[in-house]
Design an enzyme around this catalytic site. Structure first.
Site, short mmCIF file in Angstrom:
data_model
loop_
_atom_site.label_atom_id
_atom_site.label_comp_id
_atom_site.label_asym_id
_atom_site.label_seq_id
_atom_site.Cartn_x
_atom_site.Cartn_y
_atom_site.Cartn_z
CG LEU A 39 -1.75 -1.27 1.52
CD1 LEU A 39 -2.87 -0.83 2.07
CD2 LEU A 39 -2.99 -0.99 0.23
CG HIS A 56 -3.41 0.49 -2.55
ND1 HIS A 56 -1.83 0.75 -2.63
CD2 HIS A 56 -3.85 0.39 -3.64
CE1 HIS A 56 -0.94 0.18 -3.65
NE2 HIS A 56 -3.48 -0.16 -3.74
CG ASP A 75 -4.54 1.44 -12.43
OD1 ASP A 75 -3.54 0.66 -13.26
OD2 ASP A 75 -4.14 1.00 -10.71
CB SER A 107 2.92 2.24 -9.55
OG SER A 107 2.89 0.77 -10.00
NE ARG A 140 3.63 -4.45 -12.01
CZ ARG A 140 2.66 -4.74 -12.47
NH1 ARG A 140 1.58 -3.67 -12.20
NH2 ARG A 140 2.14 -6.35 -12.03
#
Ligand code: AMP
Length: 275
Positions: free
Chosen positions: A24, A28, A141, A176, A178
């Site tokens: 998170l 988020h 997204d 992100s 990632r």
């Protein structure tokens, strides 16, 4: 989970739901805070959904800092954390899937075949289990958000899909999970996504309305280098995701870029204040 939701409902609480894959970050948490502000009770799920990863993608190495995530959600005073196990979500014999419409095959769907069927199938299951009144999704997204909203309308799912703005680091990089893969040098290279989107926004503000010209501004903003490779750059209608040619009235710029072995996506409305 379902019993818990039913009990909250009996108490008269509206239910907000934030589905995530964990690791998170502030993006988020912005969804969580929005739900907390709008709903009587908030459920967050963490499930690294194997159906949405393709072969050779990062399913195995996707970060899973569960204790840290739980502590963050505790601090946000989330009412329930739902952690379904893989064998509960995908038991032996599981075969049914949600088929996305044509939008599921473009952009992210083209680069990641099967990705959106995997996303929608698990989101539909989570909705069926949690039974939320509202579910919160990030504009980060954008294509996923559009497909989830489409699914909820098409299948008459009794849930309101709430779009939430993209949260960025101070230098513009969209949060992100990632981003954790990036080396310091790659982290700097990754700023090209936001920079390219800002250039396209500036071109729009300067009067450019031709889809092809705006797409070229995006492409130029992502200069391929040893660590940076453009996957796609597109300027689409924000509602239909049709690629606009000619003079555009509204526009959403989409980018997918590989930085080293990390695939990053970002997007921005060109015709409205940053979001
Ligand atoms: P994920 O854990 O990546 O599946 O994301 C869970 C939810 O958080 C999705 O609705 C995402 O769109 C949203 N999200 C991810 N990153 C951001 C961000 N930087 N800003 C706002 N929402 C985000």
């Amino acid at each position: 989970m379902r019993h818990w939701s039913q009990a909250r409902r009996r108490e008269g609480a509206s239910l907000g739901f934030v589905p995530t894959m964990g690791a998170l970050h502030e993006g988020h948490l912005s969804l969580v805070r929005r739900s907390r502000g709008e709903c009587g009770a908030t459920v967050v799920s963490i499930y690294v959904n194997p159906l949405q990863f393709g072969p050779g993608e990062d399913l195995e190495r996707y970060p899973r800092p569960l204790e840290r995530d739980a502590a963050l959600l505790d601090r946000e005073e989330v009412d329930a954390l739902f952690l379904p196990r893989r064998e509960e979500m995908l038991p032996p014999g599981f075969t049914t899937k949600v088929v996305p419409g044509p939008l599921g095959d473009r952009y992210e769907g083209r680069s990641r075949p099967g990705h959106f069927a995997g996303v929608l199938t698990i989101v539909a299951k989570l909705f069926a289990i949690v039974g939320p009144d509202r579910a919160y999704f990030g504009r980060k997204d954008a294509q996923q958000l559009a497909l989830v909203a489409r699914m909820a309308r098409d299948l008459d799912l009794p849930v309101e899909i709430v779009p939430c703005p993209t949260v960025r680091e101070p230098d513009g990089l969209a949060f992100s999970s990632r981003n954790a893969y990036l080396s310091p040098g790659q982290r700097t290279s990754a700023l090209c996504l936001h920079r390219a989107l800002e250039r396209a926004r500036a071109a729009w503000a300067g009067g450019e309305r031709r889809g092809a010209a705006l797409r070229e501004v995006l492409r130029q903003g992502i200069r391929a280098g040893p660590e940076v490779a453009l996957d796609y750059a597109a300027v689409v209608d924000p509602d239909t995701f049709e690629e606009g040619e000619g003079t555009l009235a509204t526009a959403l710029a989409l980018l997918a870029v590989r930085v080293g072995s990390t695939r990053l996506i970002d997007n921005s409305r060109l015709d409205s204040p940053a979001q």
